[in-house]
Design a protein around this motif. Sequence first.
Motif, mmCIF file in Angstrom:
data_model
loop_
_atom_site.group_PDB
_atom_site.id
_atom_site.type_symbol
_atom_site.label_atom_id
_atom_site.label_comp_id
_atom_site.label_asym_id
_atom_site.label_seq_id
_atom_site.Cartn_x
_atom_site.Cartn_y
_atom_site.Cartn_z
ATOM 1 N N LEU A 157 -7.500 5.461 0.648
ATOM 2 C CA LEU A 157 -6.504 4.615 0.707
ATOM 3 C C LEU A 157 -6.838 3.193 1.033
ATOM 4 N N ASP A 158 -7.627 3.301 2.228
ATOM 5 C CA ASP A 158 -8.068 1.867 2.654
ATOM 6 C C ASP A 158 -9.087 1.245 1.749
ATOM 7 N N ALA A 159 -9.710 1.920 1.231
ATOM 8 C CA ALA A 159 -10.739 1.548 0.224
ATOM 9 C C ALA A 159 -10.025 0.700 -1.228
ATOM 10 N N LEU A 160 -8.968 1.351 -1.514
ATOM 11 C CA LEU A 160 -8.117 0.973 -2.233
ATOM 12 C C LEU A 160 -7.450 -0.482 -2.064
ATOM 13 N N ASP A 161 -6.975 -0.264 -0.808
ATOM 14 C CA ASP A 161 -6.124 -1.583 -0.203
ATOM 15 C C ASP A 161 -7.115 -2.694 -0.030
ATOM 16 N N SER A 162 -8.564 -2.500 -0.111
ATOM 17 C CA SER A 162 -9.286 -3.615 0.250
ATOM 18 C C SER A 162 -9.355 -4.464 -0.739
ATOM 19 N N GLY A 163 -9.030 -4.619 -1.934
ATOM 20 C CA GLY A 163 -8.885 -5.156 -2.973
ATOM 21 C C GLY A 163 -10.317 -5.091 -3.696
ATOM 22 N N ALA A 164 -11.449 -4.661 -3.264
ATOM 23 C CA ALA A 164 -12.613 -4.181 -4.024
ATOM 24 C C ALA A 164 -12.467 -3.246 -4.985
ATOM 25 N N PRO A 165 -13.286 -3.148 -5.957
ATOM 26 C CA PRO A 165 -13.235 -2.203 -7.184
ATOM 27 C C PRO A 165 -13.340 -0.881 -6.484
ATOM 28 N N SER A 215 0.851 -1.223 -0.010
ATOM 29 C CA SER A 215 -0.051 -0.260 0.137
ATOM 30 C C SER A 215 0.848 1.303 0.166
ATOM 31 N N MET A 216 0.473 2.238 -0.684
ATOM 32 C CA MET A 216 0.899 3.503 -0.540
ATOM 33 C C MET A 216 1.037 4.450 0.633
ATOM 34 N N GLU A 217 1.928 4.970 0.947
ATOM 35 C CA GLU A 217 2.086 5.491 2.328
ATOM 36 C C GLU A 217 1.326 7.060 2.182
ATOM 37 N N LEU A 218 0.610 7.320 3.407
ATOM 38 C CA LEU A 218 0.059 8.648 3.250
ATOM 39 C C LEU A 218 1.009 9.475 4.197
ATOM 40 N N VAL A 219 1.460 10.623 3.337
ATOM 41 C CA VAL A 219 2.425 11.579 4.048
ATOM 42 C C VAL A 219 1.609 12.998 4.343
ATOM 43 N N CYS A 220 1.589 13.317 5.493
ATOM 44 C CA CYS A 220 0.517 14.561 5.954
ATOM 45 C C CYS A 220 1.314 15.624 6.539
ATOM 46 N N PRO A 221 0.950 16.901 6.321
ATOM 47 C CA PRO A 221 1.814 18.046 6.865
ATOM 48 C C PRO A 221 1.321 18.312 8.095
ATOM 49 N N ALA A 222 2.273 18.996 8.955
ATOM 50 C CA ALA A 222 2.040 19.480 10.054
ATOM 51 C C ALA A 222 2.834 20.900 10.632
ATOM 52 N N GLY A 223 2.138 21.886 10.752
ATOM 53 C CA GLY A 223 2.940 22.929 11.120
ATOM 54 C C GLY A 223 2.820 23.190 12.514
ATOM 55 N N SER A 224 2.424 22.386 13.375
ATOM 56 C CA SER A 224 2.117 22.671 14.760
ATOM 57 C C SER A 224 1.826 21.217 15.465
ATOM 58 N N PRO A 225 2.103 21.400 16.825
ATOM 59 C CA PRO A 225 1.842 20.296 17.492
ATOM 60 C C PRO A 225 0.327 19.672 17.190
ATOM 61 N N ALA A 226 -0.539 20.780 17.317
ATOM 62 C CA ALA A 226 -2.220 20.421 17.227
ATOM 63 C C ALA A 226 -2.268 19.878 15.813
ATOM 64 N N ALA A 227 -1.569 20.540 14.819
ATOM 65 C CA ALA A 227 -1.725 19.774 13.338
ATOM 66 C C ALA A 227 -1.293 18.354 13.329
ATOM 67 N N PHE A 228 -0.118 18.273 13.981
ATOM 68 C CA PHE A 228 0.548 16.855 14.115
ATOM 69 C C PHE A 228 -0.521 15.828 14.888
ATOM 70 N N ALA A 229 -1.073 16.272 15.997
ATOM 71 C CA ALA A 229 -1.967 15.422 16.498
ATOM 72 C C ALA A 229 -3.210 15.078 15.641
ATOM 73 N N ALA A 230 -3.570 16.012 14.822
ATOM 74 C CA ALA A 230 -4.663 15.688 13.843
ATOM 75 C C ALA A 230 -4.290 14.811 12.839
ATOM 76 N N ALA A 231 -3.265 14.769 12.395
ATOM 77 C CA ALA A 231 -2.604 14.082 11.400
ATOM 78 C C ALA A 231 -2.639 12.438 11.872
ATOM 79 N N LEU A 232 -2.018 12.519 13.043
ATOM 80 C CA LEU A 232 -1.748 11.284 13.693
ATOM 81 C C LEU A 232 -3.129 10.452 14.107
ATOM 82 N N GLU A 233 -3.975 11.161 14.467
ATOM 83 C CA GLU A 233 -5.317 10.915 15.044
ATOM 84 C C GLU A 233 -6.089 10.181 13.910
ATOM 85 N N ASN A 234 -5.872 10.641 12.711
ATOM 86 C CA ASN A 234 -6.548 10.563 11.534
ATOM 87 C C ASN A 234 -6.124 9.654 10.362
ATOM 88 N N GLY A 235 -4.799 8.898 10.853
ATOM 89 C CA GLY A 235 -4.489 8.015 10.045
ATOM 90 C C GLY A 235 -3.342 8.251 9.097
#
Lengths: 333, 295
Positions: free
Chosen positions: A295-303, A2-22
Amino acid sequence: MSMELVCPAGSPAAFAAALENGADAIYVGLRNHTNARAFPGLNFTPQTLQEAVRQAHARGRKVFLALNTYPMAEQMALWKESIDCGVAAGVDALILAEIALLDYAAKVHSNTPRHLSVQGSATTPQALRFFQEQFGITRAVIPRVLSLEQVERLCANSPVHIEVFAFGSLCIMVEGRCQLSSFVTGRSPNCHGVCSPAEQVHWEEHPGGERQVRLGSVLIDRFGPEEFASYPTLCKGRYQGDSQPYYALEEPVSLNTLALLPRLAQAGVVALKVEGRQRGPAYVSQVTQVWRAALDALDSGAPFTLKPEWQSRLAHVAEGKQTTLGPYHRSWQ
Amino acid sequence: MKMTLGPIPYFWKREAVHEFYEAAATWPVDVVYLGEIICSKRREMRTQDWQEVARLLRDAGKEVVFSTLSLIEAESEILALNRWVEQGGLLIEANDWSAVHCAHAHGLPFVAGASLNLYNHEALDFLQQRGMCRFVLGVDQGAGQLQALRNQFPGGAQRFPDTEVLVWGRLPLAYSARCFTARAQERSKDDCDHCCIQYPEGILLDTREELPFLCLNGIQVLSAQCCDLGPELHQLQALGVTHLRITPQPSGTGAVIERFRQGLNAATPLERQGDCNGFWYGNPGMSWVSSATPI
């Protein structure tokens, strides 16, 4: 894989949001001029970086440190100290653009993986080979200039893994090779980590509701009373030749490649990057959630089918409220 | 200091290119850069044409350099680059990292083009050790940065690489995948019909206040303003600049070269003729700074 999802964080709060949401990996910058989002109040101190790495590693995720601006002769020490600081904090990779820094990181911190930043402007297997042979890079983020067919061919022939921009503000010039901002304001992405800086934006409102906006002394655009007025990024202004004023370079739109997801995966792209370290936690949450679901939908193998809900949520947070496939779609070029 | 003629950025008819270089052979320039640097679809000049021009200029005593494509995207462009490096027998100006790799892999010397982002002494030293024989100062870099490069360079002034500075012409500011000339004609890049040949000096763009701003040339964006470092010649000399670059324009290039040549031999600085010099002084590039200003 599966492809890695690389998200941005400009602050600890944004970092927590990225971490929390996958997010699989989160990229950050230090609070100085060593990265391309050197905005006031943004980014990480050595302490907050260390804490962010600890949180990410506790959940099996990665942290990349972006040091993707170009130091002048007398500034080398700060950039090298920033590399040392990232390595000491335990980051999983350094995102670098400049050859002297790549050389330093390869020699002094050979165990920390090096990714070539989009600011390194490498668009061919030969260019990537140069960076791989000289500095042992293992991954490259490629400029947003290649069509999907070209990305596919590059992935097939590249000596290193390829990461592409998937969503966010659209730089329409080859990253690392645009001096429009320094031409007008004296400040550039390459040297100052900023483009079309906010402190040089001047809005003027006229009776009747017409507004106009300048960057430095240059008039970037005028808007009628009902017209949506976008941020005056230089490449998204209206200028005139022999013709009526038009968006000579690009409209105020952002990039959204959700529809290309299956083809990017098939091409062998290893990671998808979301732009936006300058955006707040709400943006990071929304975008990370949608891309995680896709990405999870893609990785599930379903169309794979695009959900309208994903697109509308992304459109809601996009710059200019419009999205485009950008250069991936040949007709854009 | 030597004078150089940069590559032609625009798309001109084959006859116009030949005529231009026949005249250039008689101008007092020491180095001439040839080749298509913007778009591989511009094919008025075939390899044989370039070889003919190179012979003409060499016979006239010029050093000839082949300048590579600024943005390489297609395999066919890589193959063309390899052919030039392997068979051309000319010094290469590398305008992207593919060209650097190609020259280095063949053990050949190269000139590092202005868009390689060489901002510090360590980067210069690194490339010098890998075959770089000269570098063109980045368009956004100026006197202060050049001074710092020289001060910090390992081995000092003696080992410092030959340095070329753009002293006359529109500033090359940005490159994209998009063809802005085709866009101005509401065409796609794949269906461009080579329309840039209609604009031998690019398409000028004004702001909505009708002030000159930018110039569109295929995938390249240039300044509408002409950079002029004529009044700064004494500063360039003092900073050890070895090569002065003039950008070709459809008419008047010979006179520009003549002016700079006279400036080199004169005791008093040249009068300003161009529009901007801000980058040289560390200011916004579009600004004009008096040459009396301390650097």
